[in-house]
Design a protein around this motif. Sequence first.
Motif, PDB file in Angstrom:
ATOM      1  N   TYR A  79       0.831  -1.206   0.000  1.00 38.66           N
ATOM      2  CA  TYR A  79       0.000   0.000   0.000  1.00 38.66           C
ATOM      3  C   TYR A  79       0.866   1.257   0.000  1.00 38.66           C
ATOM      4  CZ  TYR A  79      -3.995  -2.946   1.040  1.00 38.66           C
ATOM      5  OH  TYR A  79      -4.973  -3.905   0.984  1.00 38.66           O
ATOM      6  N   PHE A  80       0.344   2.323  -0.602  1.00 37.00           N
ATOM      7  CA  PHE A  80       1.043   3.601  -0.592  1.00 37.00           C
ATOM      8  C   PHE A  80       0.044   4.744  -0.491  1.00 37.00           C
ATOM      9  CE2 PHE A  80       0.010   3.194  -5.061  1.00 37.00           C
ATOM     10  CZ  PHE A  80      -0.303   4.489  -5.454  1.00 37.00           C
ATOM     11  N   LEU A  81       0.554   5.895  -0.052  1.00 35.22           N
ATOM     12  CA  LEU A  81      -0.212   7.132   0.021  1.00 35.22           C
ATOM     13  C   LEU A  81       0.716   8.242  -0.439  1.00 35.22           C
ATOM     14  CD1 LEU A  81      -2.593   8.943   0.920  1.00 35.22           C
ATOM     15  CD2 LEU A  81      -1.573   8.934   3.209  1.00 35.22           C
ATOM     16  N   LEU A  82       0.267   9.028  -1.402  1.00 38.98           N
ATOM     17  CA  LEU A  82       1.053  10.146  -1.916  1.00 38.98           C
ATOM     18  C   LEU A  82       0.195  11.399  -1.845  1.00 38.98           C
ATOM     19  CD1 LEU A  82       3.585  11.279  -3.316  1.00 38.98           C
ATOM     20  CD2 LEU A  82       2.574  10.605  -5.495  1.00 38.98           C
ATOM     21  N   GLU A  83       0.648  12.369  -1.065  1.00 44.07           N
ATOM     22  CA  GLU A  83      -0.037  13.652  -0.964  1.00 44.07           C
ATOM     23  C   GLU A  83       0.939  14.747  -1.367  1.00 44.07           C
ATOM     24  OE1 GLU A  83      -3.333  13.281   2.446  1.00 44.07           O
ATOM     25  OE2 GLU A  83      -1.269  13.323   3.206  1.00 44.07           O
ATOM     26  N   CYS A  84       0.588  15.509  -2.383  1.00 44.27           N
ATOM     27  CA  CYS A  84       1.430  16.603  -2.856  1.00 44.27           C
ATOM     28  C   CYS A  84       0.616  17.474  -3.808  1.00 44.27           C
ATOM     29  CB  CYS A  84       2.677  16.072  -3.551  1.00 44.27           C
ATOM     30  SG  CYS A  84       2.344  15.085  -5.010  1.00 44.27           S
ATOM     31  N   THR A  85       1.249  18.471  -4.372  1.00 42.76           N
ATOM     32  CA  THR A  85       0.579  19.277  -5.391  1.00 42.76           C
ATOM     33  C   THR A  85       1.097  18.853  -6.754  1.00 42.76           C
ATOM     34  OG1 THR A  85       2.242  21.000  -5.139  1.00 42.76           O
ATOM     35  CG2 THR A  85       0.208  21.267  -3.898  1.00 42.76           C
ATOM     36  N   ALA A  86       0.204  18.840  -7.727  1.00 43.52           N
ATOM     37  CA  ALA A  86       0.578  18.394  -9.071  1.00 43.52           C
ATOM     38  C   ALA A  86      -0.411  18.943 -10.082  1.00 43.52           C
ATOM     39  CB  ALA A  86       0.587  16.869  -9.138  1.00 43.52           C
ATOM     40  N   PHE A  87       0.022  18.942 -11.330  1.00 45.04           N
ATOM     41  CA  PHE A  87      -0.854  19.274 -12.447  1.00 45.04           C
ATOM     42  C   PHE A  87      -1.550  17.986 -12.892  1.00 45.04           C
ATOM     43  CE2 PHE A  87       2.547  22.452 -12.805  1.00 45.04           C
ATOM     44  CZ  PHE A  87       1.796  23.610 -12.848  1.00 45.04           C
ATOM     45  N   LYS A  88      -2.740  18.096 -13.435  1.00 44.93           N
ATOM     46  CA  LYS A  88      -3.433  16.903 -13.942  1.00 44.93           C
ATOM     47  C   LYS A  88      -2.674  16.250 -15.091  1.00 44.93           C
ATOM     48  CE  LYS A  88      -8.187  17.759 -12.627  1.00 44.93           C
ATOM     49  NZ  LYS A  88      -9.570  17.836 -13.085  1.00 44.93           N
ATOM     50  N   THR A  89      -1.809  17.019 -15.751  1.00 44.05           N
ATOM     51  CA  THR A  89      -1.051  16.477 -16.885  1.00 44.05           C
ATOM     52  C   THR A  89       0.271  15.842 -16.453  1.00 44.05           C
ATOM     53  OG1 THR A  89      -0.061  18.654 -17.223  1.00 44.05           O
ATOM     54  CG2 THR A  89      -2.023  18.114 -18.524  1.00 44.05           C
ATOM     55  N   ASP A  90       0.623  15.933 -15.155  1.00 41.86           N
ATOM     56  CA  ASP A  90       1.850  15.292 -14.668  1.00 41.86           C
ATOM     57  C   ASP A  90       1.732  13.780 -14.794  1.00 41.86           C
ATOM     58  OD1 ASP A  90       3.131  17.644 -14.061  1.00 41.86           O
ATOM     59  OD2 ASP A  90       2.630  17.601 -11.932  1.00 41.86           O
ATOM     60  N   THR A  91       2.887  13.119 -14.745  1.00 43.41           N
ATOM     61  CA  THR A  91       2.928  11.668 -14.906  1.00 43.41           C
ATOM     62  C   THR A  91       3.361  10.989 -13.614  1.00 43.41           C
ATOM     63  OG1 THR A  91       3.478  11.919 -17.236  1.00 43.41           O
ATOM     64  CG2 THR A  91       3.940   9.785 -16.257  1.00 43.41           C
ATOM     65  N   LEU A  92       2.590   9.995 -13.198  1.00 42.95           N
ATOM     66  CA  LEU A  92       2.923   9.173 -12.045  1.00 42.95           C
ATOM     67  C   LEU A  92       3.727   7.982 -12.553  1.00 42.95           C
ATOM     68  CD1 LEU A  92       2.342   8.809  -8.962  1.00 42.95           C
ATOM     69  CD2 LEU A  92       0.518   7.260  -9.665  1.00 42.95           C
ATOM     70  N   VAL A  93       4.901   7.757 -11.965  1.00 37.50           N
ATOM     71  CA  VAL A  93       5.783   6.671 -12.392  1.00 37.50           C
ATOM     72  C   VAL A  93       5.897   5.674 -11.244  1.00 37.50           C
ATOM     73  CG1 VAL A  93       8.077   6.058 -13.217  1.00 37.50           C
ATOM     74  CG2 VAL A  93       7.078   8.254 -13.863  1.00 37.50           C
ATOM     75  N   ILE A  94       5.641   4.391 -11.552  1.00 36.11           N
ATOM     76  CA  ILE A  94       5.717   3.340 -10.548  1.00 36.11           C
ATOM     77  C   ILE A  94       6.757   2.324 -11.017  1.00 36.11           C
ATOM     78  CG2 ILE A  94       4.450   1.526  -9.348  1.00 36.11           C
ATOM     79  CD1 ILE A  94       1.931   3.247  -9.845  1.00 36.11           C
TER      80      ILE A  94
END
Length: 140
Positions: A60-75
């Motif tokens: 499990y993970f939790l990520l809280e931050c500010t971002a643009f909707k166009t940013d990319t999440l990398v796993i």
Amino acid sequence: MRFNTPALIFFILSFAFVSHAQQKIHLEGRILDSRGQPLPQANITLQNTGKGTTSGVQGYFLLECTAFKTDTLVISSVGFGTRRYAIGDVMEQGFLQVRLKEEIHKIRGVEVSGSWRSDKSLIRIEKKDFQMLPTATGQV
């Protein structure tokens, strides 16, 4: 009713900029391997930002931050392929469950050299010494 044209243009442009502004995001999810087992210590990052987290023991993970909707999440995780998601798509899902596929890279060989000098002798390790060590494939 008469409209103030400059004010109307300003209002429309302001709305356009706000819709592309950074937003506070709250992403929750779970990282699994291809067999559905939890994948601890997987990296979850926002591409090119330095913001991120890792998955826990149960994946499990939790990520809280500010971002643009166009940013990319990398796993990503060592020994597994990398997955990428647009933040806008992930935010719509609410909870993100990701399965990473194992990536096995064959290497032709490993050369290890080194020495250690004690008062008594120089210790040398030969290939036969490594053949007794357990490996992922059972071969050295």
